[in-house]
Design an enzyme around this catalytic site. Structure first.
Site, PDB file in Angstrom:
ATOM      1  N   ASN A 192      -1.052  -9.579   4.276  1.00  0.00           N
ATOM      2  CA  ASN A 192      -0.946  -8.145   4.585  1.00  0.00           C
ATOM      3  C   ASN A 192      -0.650  -7.380   3.292  1.00  0.00           C
ATOM      4  O   ASN A 192      -0.470  -7.979   2.227  1.00  0.00           O
ATOM      5  CB  ASN A 192       0.152  -7.934   5.638  1.00  0.00           C
ATOM      6  CG  ASN A 192       0.036  -6.589   6.335  1.00  0.00           C
ATOM      7  OD1 ASN A 192      -0.855  -5.780   6.046  1.00  0.00           O
ATOM      8  ND2 ASN A 192       0.942  -6.325   7.260  1.00  0.00           N
ATOM      9  N   HIS A 217      -6.099  -1.352  11.470  1.00  0.00           N
ATOM     10  CA  HIS A 217      -5.529  -1.885  10.235  1.00  0.00           C
ATOM     11  C   HIS A 217      -6.446  -2.985   9.700  1.00  0.00           C
ATOM     12  O   HIS A 217      -7.315  -3.464  10.415  1.00  0.00           O
ATOM     13  CB  HIS A 217      -4.125  -2.434  10.535  1.00  0.00           C
ATOM     14  CG  HIS A 217      -3.352  -2.856   9.331  1.00  0.00           C
ATOM     15  ND1 HIS A 217      -3.259  -2.076   8.210  1.00  0.00           N
ATOM     16  CD2 HIS A 217      -2.645  -3.984   9.058  1.00  0.00           C
ATOM     17  CE1 HIS A 217      -2.511  -2.708   7.305  1.00  0.00           C
ATOM     18  NE2 HIS A 217      -2.131  -3.867   7.801  1.00  0.00           N
ATOM     19  N   CYS A 245      -5.328   0.473   3.760  1.00  0.00           N
ATOM     20  CA  CYS A 245      -5.355  -0.964   4.047  1.00  0.00           C
ATOM     21  C   CYS A 245      -6.733  -1.547   3.772  1.00  0.00           C
ATOM     22  O   CYS A 245      -6.855  -2.680   3.319  1.00  0.00           O
ATOM     23  CB  CYS A 245      -4.977  -1.198   5.499  1.00  0.00           C
ATOM     24  SG  CYS A 245      -6.125  -0.432   6.666  1.00  0.00           S
ATOM     25  N   GLN A 249       0.818  -1.220   0.000  1.00  0.00           N
ATOM     26  CA  GLN A 249       0.000   0.000   0.000  1.00  0.00           C
ATOM     27  C   GLN A 249       0.850   1.268   0.000  1.00  0.00           C
ATOM     28  O   GLN A 249       0.323   2.349  -0.272  1.00  0.00           O
ATOM     29  CB  GLN A 249      -0.967  -0.003   1.182  1.00  0.00           C
ATOM     30  CG  GLN A 249      -0.300   0.150   2.546  1.00  0.00           C
ATOM     31  CD  GLN A 249      -1.290  -0.027   3.706  1.00  0.00           C
ATOM     32  OE1 GLN A 249      -1.648  -1.153   4.037  1.00  0.00           O
ATOM     33  NE2 GLN A 249      -1.728   1.073   4.304  1.00  0.00           N
TER      34      GLN A 249
END
Ligand SMILES: *[C@@H]1O[C@H](CO)[C@@H](O)[C@H](O)[C@H]1NC(C)=O
Length: 341
Positions: A307, A286, A152, A146
């Site tokens: 992630n 997150h 996120c 990102q």
């Protein structure tokens, strides 16, 4: 920002200056020099440069504070996961959260009201596989990054939609986070300033689908919305019952699931490998995506999560997090999961 930075730098300096009072001047100088060398090495390794010596000195103090936390965590040796001075090691907690997370806590969800229907409610876990890895089923695209944009939420939602699209159509296609960042801007979702996966799913359903990554590539900053052909579509989303890891397992057995988590906590931010197992508070800031689960040979159960901090973070961009903890789950992972339908 600069005022809070200054306050932080002063706090960091103060704590650093207080700690070694008992040390003699010579030891202190030796420790200082070793940390400065370690910082130089780290800068070379991560290609980091600073605009001037003052900035470098300030970053060294932040690096020092982070490195000490990381070293003492690893030295305690009681944990099943390791931390590393990764590329985020010269940022304060505030800077890190602002640049690298971006999950907004939904007011309704905090109050307890979430969408009612949960299609996997009658699924018996006895019928679920012992372990699941959606990467092996070809339903997970490569790890993305990102960058310095707090979106996120877009990466988490897109990974869940990519998974569902593969399961439904047999085709894995990388989809556009940037379209969400640019176009989904009239509610909670505010591009690099944060957003919610549930709102992103609703937006994708209303828009009639999402463009492919190649047609609408990621730029890592807010931009103006342009129209683009939909490459995959969904009808909406459902929420996994909160604080219920059995329900989460039923969902992940069927498809990748978006998960909100505390990613700003240093045990998550500096995670380097192993099964992350606690000492993490459960405030959500997150978002990541659950793409599987499994059990270690010693019986430790874990979730496999994707992630959006590039492949150098964690285990090639993934994290394994302890599964089967009652309540909110490690780092709050069981609080607000949801998935597209
Ligand atoms: C689960 O089973 C109950 C009882 O048979 C039924 O009323 C409900 O509609 C089922 N839920 C789903 C999502 O199929």
């Amino acid at each position: 920002m600069s005022a809070s930075l200054l306050v932080l730098a002063v706090l960091v300096l103060a704590s650093v200056c207080n700690a070694p009072v008992a040390l003699g001047a010579r030891e202190l100088a030796g420790e200082d020099a070793a940390m400065a060398v370690r910082h130089e090495k780290w800068m070379a390794e991560h290609g980091r440069t600073y605009k001037d010596e003052a900035e470098k000195a300030r970053r060294l103090e932040i690096f020092r504070a982070n490195a000490k936390r990381i070293d003492s965590f690893n030295a305690a040796g009681k944990r099943s996961h390791r931390l590393a001075t990764n590329r985020f090691a010269d940022l304060t907690d505030e800077e890190f959260r602002a640049a690298r997370t971006g999950y907004k806590i939904p007011v309704v969800a905090v109050a307890g009201a979430r969408s009612g229907r949960f299609r996997y409610e009658n699924f018996s876990l006895a019928d679920a596989p012992q372990s699941k890895d959606w990467r092996m089923m070809g339903a997970v695209t490569g790890v993305k990054d990102q960058g310095e944009c707090g979106c996120c939420w877009a990466f988490s939602a897109v990974a869940a939609v990519e998974g569902l699209n593969k399961i439904r159509t047999g085709r894995l296609m990388s989809l556009s986070e940037q379209e969400l960042v640019d176009c989904d801007v009239y509610g909670n979702d505010q591009g690099c300033d944060g957003g919610l996966m549930d709102d992103a799913f609703s937006f994708i359903a209303r828009r009639g689908g999402l463009a492919s990554e190649s047609a609408y590539p990621y730029r890592g900053e807010d931009g103006s919305c342009r129209s683009s052909a939909a490459a995959a579509s969904i009808r909406g989303h459902e929420d996994v019952p909160r604080n219920n890891e059995a329900a989460l397992m039923a969902a992940v057995a069927h498809q990748p699931v978006s998960v909100a988590i505390n990613g700003g906590d240093y045990v998550f931010r500096f995670y380097d490998g192993g099964v992350l197992d606690g000492d993490c508070d459960t405030d959500l800031d997150h978002a990541i995506t659950a793409v599987g689960y499994g059990t270690m040979s010693d019986g430790t159960k874990y979730w496999l999560m994707k992630n959006s901090w590039g492949t150098s973070w964690g285990e090639g961009g993934y994290v394994r997090i302890r599964r089967g903890v009652s309540g909110e789950g490690v780092c709050g992972l069981a609080k607000l999961p949801s998935y597209p339908v």
